[in-house]
Design a protein around this motif. Structure first.
Motif, PDB file in Angstrom:
ATOM      1  N   ALA A  12       0.682  -1.279  -0.039  1.00 61.04           N
ATOM      2  CA  ALA A  12       0.063  -0.141  -0.065  1.00 61.04           C
ATOM      3  C   ALA A  12       0.958   1.391   0.154  1.00 61.04           C
ATOM      4  N   LYS A  13       0.451   2.244   0.052  1.00 58.76           N
ATOM      5  CA  LYS A  13       1.122   3.726  -0.757  1.00 58.76           C
ATOM      6  C   LYS A  13      -0.028   4.543   0.317  1.00 58.76           C
ATOM      7  N   LEU A  14       0.405   5.240   0.899  1.00 54.56           N
ATOM      8  CA  LEU A  14      -0.457   6.181   1.345  1.00 54.56           C
ATOM      9  C   LEU A  14      -0.035   7.267   1.191  1.00 54.56           C
ATOM     10  N   ASP A  15      -0.845   8.808   1.172  1.00 57.42           N
ATOM     11  CA  ASP A  15      -0.769  10.222   0.586  1.00 57.42           C
ATOM     12  C   ASP A  15      -0.216  10.857   1.730  1.00 57.42           C
ATOM     13  N   ASP A  16       0.111  11.891   1.272  1.00 51.86           N
ATOM     14  CA  ASP A  16       0.814  13.344   2.703  1.00 51.86           C
ATOM     15  C   ASP A  16      -0.997  13.267   2.971  1.00 51.86           C
ATOM     16  N   GLY A  17      -1.077  13.983   4.565  1.00 48.86           N
ATOM     17  CA  GLY A  17      -1.956  14.446   4.853  1.00 48.86           C
ATOM     18  C   GLY A  17      -3.487  13.169   5.369  1.00 48.86           C
ATOM     19  N   GLU A  18      -2.835  11.697   4.650  1.00 44.27           N
ATOM     20  CA  GLU A  18      -4.129  10.794   5.265  1.00 44.27           C
ATOM     21  C   GLU A  18      -3.930  10.821   6.454  1.00 44.27           C
ATOM     22  N   ASP A  19      -5.337  10.081   7.341  1.00 42.03           N
ATOM     23  CA  ASP A  19      -4.750   9.942   8.666  1.00 42.03           C
ATOM     24  C   ASP A  19      -4.441   8.420   8.563  1.00 42.03           C
ATOM     25  N   PHE A  20      -2.971   8.109   9.330  1.00 39.43           N
ATOM     26  CA  PHE A  20      -2.743   6.810   9.345  1.00 39.43           C
ATOM     27  C   PHE A  20      -3.791   5.875   9.488  1.00 39.43           C
ATOM     28  N   PHE A  21      -4.112   5.762  10.507  1.00 42.64           N
ATOM     29  CA  PHE A  21      -5.073   4.796  10.594  1.00 42.64           C
ATOM     30  C   PHE A  21      -6.443   4.484   9.974  1.00 42.64           C
ATOM     31  N   GLU A  22      -6.459   5.912   9.870  1.00 41.45           N
ATOM     32  CA  GLU A  22      -8.165   5.180   9.027  1.00 41.45           C
ATOM     33  C   GLU A  22      -7.991   4.385   7.522  1.00 41.45           C
ATOM     34  N   SER A  23      -6.664   5.197   6.655  1.00 38.11           N
ATOM     35  CA  SER A  23      -6.144   4.484   6.054  1.00 38.11           C
ATOM     36  C   SER A  23      -5.805   3.204   5.772  1.00 38.11           C
ATOM     37  N   ILE A  24      -5.391   2.569   7.036  1.00 33.71           N
ATOM     38  CA  ILE A  24      -5.181   0.976   7.340  1.00 33.71           C
ATOM     39  C   ILE A  24      -6.217   0.401   7.425  1.00 33.71           C
ATOM     40  N   GLU A  25      -7.435   1.221   8.297  1.00 30.06           N
ATOM     41  CA  GLU A  25      -8.293   0.033   8.754  1.00 30.06           C
ATOM     42  C   GLU A  25      -9.293   0.197   7.125  1.00 30.06           C
ATOM     43  N   ARG A  26      -9.215   1.123   6.476  1.00 29.75           N
ATOM     44  CA  ARG A  26      -9.427   0.938   5.007  1.00 29.75           C
ATOM     45  C   ARG A  26      -8.976   0.098   3.802  1.00 29.75           C
ATOM     46  N   ILE A  27      -8.116  -0.360   4.010  1.00 33.14           N
ATOM     47  CA  ILE A  27      -7.329  -0.993   3.562  1.00 33.14           C
ATOM     48  C   ILE A  27      -7.784  -2.338   4.323  1.00 33.14           C
ATOM     49  N   VAL A  28      -7.163  -2.887   5.668  1.00 34.65           N
ATOM     50  CA  VAL A  28      -8.138  -4.268   6.030  1.00 34.65           C
ATOM     51  C   VAL A  28      -9.367  -4.191   5.646  1.00 34.65           C
ATOM     52  N   LYS A  29     -10.435  -3.628   5.605  1.00 33.73           N
ATOM     53  CA  LYS A  29     -11.542  -4.192   5.216  1.00 33.73           C
ATOM     54  C   LYS A  29     -11.969  -4.242   4.168  1.00 33.73           C
ATOM     55  N   GLU A  30     -11.035  -3.457   2.665  1.00 33.53           N
ATOM     56  CA  GLU A  30     -11.030  -3.750   1.346  1.00 33.53           C
ATOM     57  C   GLU A  30     -10.574  -5.198   0.875  1.00 33.53           C
ATOM     58  N   CYS A  31      -9.470  -5.449   1.755  1.00 34.26           N
ATOM     59  CA  CYS A  31      -8.625  -6.936   1.245  1.00 34.26           C
ATOM     60  C   CYS A  31      -9.264  -8.087   2.550  1.00 34.26           C
ATOM     61  N   ASN A  32     -10.797  -7.147   2.921  1.00 33.14           N
ATOM     62  CA  ASN A  32     -10.625  -8.695   3.755  1.00 33.14           C
ATOM     63  C   ASN A  32     -10.045  -9.057   5.422  1.00 33.14           C
ATOM     64  N   ILE A  33      -8.795  -8.592   5.815  1.00 28.55           N
ATOM     65  CA  ILE A  33      -7.919  -8.557   6.525  1.00 28.55           C
ATOM     66  C   ILE A  33      -8.652  -9.005   8.537  1.00 28.55           C
ATOM     67  N   SER A  34      -9.220 -10.221   8.538  1.00 27.20           N
ATOM     68  CA  SER A  34      -9.209  -9.771  10.200  1.00 27.20           C
ATOM     69  C   SER A  34      -8.201 -10.267  10.407  1.00 27.20           C
ATOM     70  N   SER A  35      -6.799 -11.001  10.026  1.00 26.21           N
ATOM     71  CA  SER A  35      -6.067 -11.642  11.236  1.00 26.21           C
ATOM     72  C   SER A  35      -4.709 -11.412  10.117  1.00 26.21           C
ATOM     73  N   GLY A  36      -3.928 -10.516  10.791  1.00 27.46           N
ATOM     74  CA  GLY A  36      -2.307 -10.545   9.860  1.00 27.46           C
ATOM     75  C   GLY A  36      -1.314  -9.941   9.859  1.00 27.46           C
ATOM     76  N   ILE A  37       0.076  -9.674   9.974  1.00 33.59           N
ATOM     77  CA  ILE A  37       1.270  -8.517  10.265  1.00 33.59           C
ATOM     78  C   ILE A  37       1.916  -7.903   8.787  1.00 33.59           C
ATOM     79  N   VAL A  38       1.844  -6.605  10.188  1.00 29.23           N
ATOM     80  CA  VAL A  38       2.304  -5.877   9.264  1.00 29.23           C
ATOM     81  C   VAL A  38       3.968  -5.599   9.536  1.00 29.23           C
ATOM     82  N   LEU A  39       4.884  -6.179   8.234  1.00 22.31           N
ATOM     83  CA  LEU A  39       5.798  -6.144   7.394  1.00 22.31           C
ATOM     84  C   LEU A  39       6.956  -4.978   7.559  1.00 22.31           C
ATOM     85  N   SER A  40       6.399  -4.394   7.207  1.00 26.92           N
ATOM     86  CA  SER A  40       7.223  -3.038   7.138  1.00 26.92           C
ATOM     87  C   SER A  40       6.171  -1.888   6.958  1.00 26.92           C
ATOM     88  N   GLY A  41       6.866  -0.874   6.895  1.00 30.59           N
ATOM     89  CA  GLY A  41       6.669   0.653   6.498  1.00 30.59           C
ATOM     90  C   GLY A  41       7.212   1.837   6.873  1.00 30.59           C
TER      91      GLY A  41
END
Lengths: 135, 135, 135
Positions: A12-41
């Protein structure tokens, strides 16, 4: 924000000014990730809040100035448990539990989706924390 | 301590007070991991020892106070080679080669098991270290 | 330098004195990695240059003394975008965008090759940076 999946990997690429957790929550929801690991950021974060657990509660501190996001690791189990390290303009590094943050310039995030392993969190009465449960 | 595997990924939760390396060694043994990569490690460590290799020997320092485990990366090749970064209550970060540590509150560790790539260590007479051999 | 692949994972060992980016570029070329993720990097770096983006330009600083390479994360998209954290002999950690470095003793690097997700960089006129494009 943009993301793509390949097998169990999400880049994922998040853009300047986005709220980090809002963006990550949207990705997780759209990708249907109930369990996962953040490997890199990597990238930059600004107006971020880091915490240190003193045994009873999280001591939190807000950093307003943008810092280079040097590393990010964590777990996704309904809620997020993310730790990161960030460097200022003198290359000094600060870190801890990430409570909130705003993307500076760009964030490049890599998530591993777990399909078989089920991660949950349940409140621990002693610490007040919600430690990971692996099923 | 609890762990589960999915494909070549092991997700482990270590509990407060456990010896970090004893727990990891047990996981590696029970999962039959002779070669692997530590992809992620967050939580807290206490009574941990970090090292810096000065070209001749490791200069070691023990930190008694619990710190947030901000990142962990390393390799498993019979023995462990693990580097980590840890943050104190002021978010200052310390890091180096992890020689020992005790789990504080919880550790969430992710390991990638290698099946084809064989990692070994052999003593280098010049440095006294045991650098990685990849086969 | 030596490396081996297993599925979409590359495990590499760089040797003392090698130029970090020359070695990584050779690996990426020989493994035909046009898009990828740097999952892990530990060891030591010396004569390395770290950068902080101040909104207009990268403020760079060179560190000559060897430091323990504590973490490395990043993306491969034709060019490299790598952030790392490094610890000195007092375990103090410095970090940022890695512009250059020389391997100290050894580097153990793990790369995830992406086959379906295509990563590119295109120059942003506003910042002068080349942010990631995911396709």
């Amino acid at each position: 924000m943009k993301f793509k999946t390949e097998s169990n990997i999400v880049v994922a690429k998040l853009d300047d000014g986005e709220d980090f957790f809002e963006s990550i929550e949207r990705i997780v929801k759209e990708c249907n990730i109930s369990s996962g690991i953040v490997l890199s950021g990597i990238g930059q974060l600004k107006n971020f809040e880091l915490g240190y657990f003193d045994g009873k509660k999280y001591v939190r501190k807000t950093f307003e100035k943008p810092m280079e996001l040097v590393s990010m690791q964590g777990s996704i189990a309904g809620t997020f448990h993310i730790h990161c390290a960030l460097a200022d303009e003198k290359q000094n590094v600060y870190g801890g539990h990430l409570f909130k943050g705003v993307v500076g310039v760009v964030n490049e995030i890599v998530i591993l989706k777990l399909n078989k392993i089920k991660l949950k969190r349940e409140k621990d009465k002693k610490t007040g924390l919600k430690p990971l449960k692996i099923r």
